[in-house]
Motif scaffolding. Sequence first.
Motif, PDB file in Angstrom:
ATOM      1  N   ASN A   1       0.909 -32.831  31.949  1.00 39.53           N
ATOM      2  CA  ASN A   1       1.459 -31.503  32.198  1.00 39.53           C
ATOM      3  C   ASN A   1       1.155 -30.636  30.992  1.00 39.53           C
ATOM      4  O   ASN A   1       1.517 -30.974  29.873  1.00 39.53           O
ATOM      5  N   LYS A   2       0.474 -29.541  31.223  1.00 39.80           N
ATOM      6  CA  LYS A   2       0.109 -28.619  30.141  1.00 39.80           C
ATOM      7  C   LYS A   2       0.506 -27.216  30.555  1.00 39.80           C
ATOM      8  O   LYS A   2      -0.074 -26.651  31.485  1.00 39.80           O
ATOM      9  N   GLU A   3       1.522 -26.675  29.907  1.00 42.66           N
ATOM     10  CA  GLU A   3       1.997 -25.319  30.185  1.00 42.66           C
ATOM     11  C   GLU A   3       2.292 -25.111  31.673  1.00 42.66           C
ATOM     12  O   GLU A   3       1.893 -24.127  32.283  1.00 42.66           O
ATOM     13  N   GLY A   4       2.977 -26.089  32.268  1.00 45.92           N
ATOM     14  CA  GLY A   4       3.385 -25.999  33.664  1.00 45.92           C
ATOM     15  C   GLY A   4       2.293 -26.320  34.670  1.00 45.92           C
ATOM     16  O   GLY A   4       2.498 -26.192  35.874  1.00 45.92           O
ATOM     17  N   LYS A   5       1.139 -26.746  34.208  1.00 43.32           N
ATOM     18  CA  LYS A   5       0.023 -27.069  35.102  1.00 43.32           C
ATOM     19  C   LYS A   5      -0.293 -28.550  34.989  1.00 43.32           C
ATOM     20  O   LYS A   5      -0.196 -29.138  33.913  1.00 43.32           O
ATOM     21  N   LYS A   6      -0.705 -29.144  36.102  1.00 43.24           N
ATOM     22  CA  LYS A   6      -1.136 -30.535  36.100  1.00 43.24           C
ATOM     23  C   LYS A   6      -2.633 -30.566  35.825  1.00 43.24           C
ATOM     24  O   LYS A   6      -3.419 -30.001  36.566  1.00 43.24           O
TER      25      LYS A   6
END
Length: 193
Positions: free
Chosen positions: A100-105
């Motif tokens: 998870n990176k800044e709300g993105k998968k």
Amino acid sequence: MATNNCQQLEYIGIFDNAFFFKGPEDDNVGCDALQLDQYNLLEYFIRSQDSKYLIFNHDGFHAQTLSVQGKNKPECKFCIQVYNNDESTGKGLEVMLYVNKEGKKMVVSCKDMDNIYAEEKELPGTIGEDDHGAVFTMKSTATSNEYLLESYKYKSRYLAFETHRDTGNIKLILRHKHEDVVDEPCQLRFSPR
């Protein structure tokens, strides 16, 4: 009704000494499609044989030494989503890996037979032919907490760590491995924390 273990079939009748069935018209899920196991999501740190941690940063997946504070970052903790949780076949578990990176998968995906890239995507409930580049078969090794991750799309190609000869950086790649040969760069260590 009869079933072929993938979709419901409706018995129509016998014609010319053959049994005929009708499948659902709006169901386009094939028998080889993988189904998300909503109860089986694992979270691990992934380490190389020399104890470097796999991380995701602006230019992809790399391995590096981390401090205790560094391990608290979300880009270090990999989520492993299991599909078709059927270990009874002995083939392993079909999984997708992501951070998870800044709300993105950011999903680990095969670019080709050698290269891995980060693909931003939501995890599908059903995986069809087009998404097999992001699916890996997770197989346990003889050592506790060590696994091999074989590409579902490119058989005999496994996730592995490779040191770049010019920069010395360690990156995640796909590597050819013979089934019965021990290949340490392909053996990934999983630790819960």
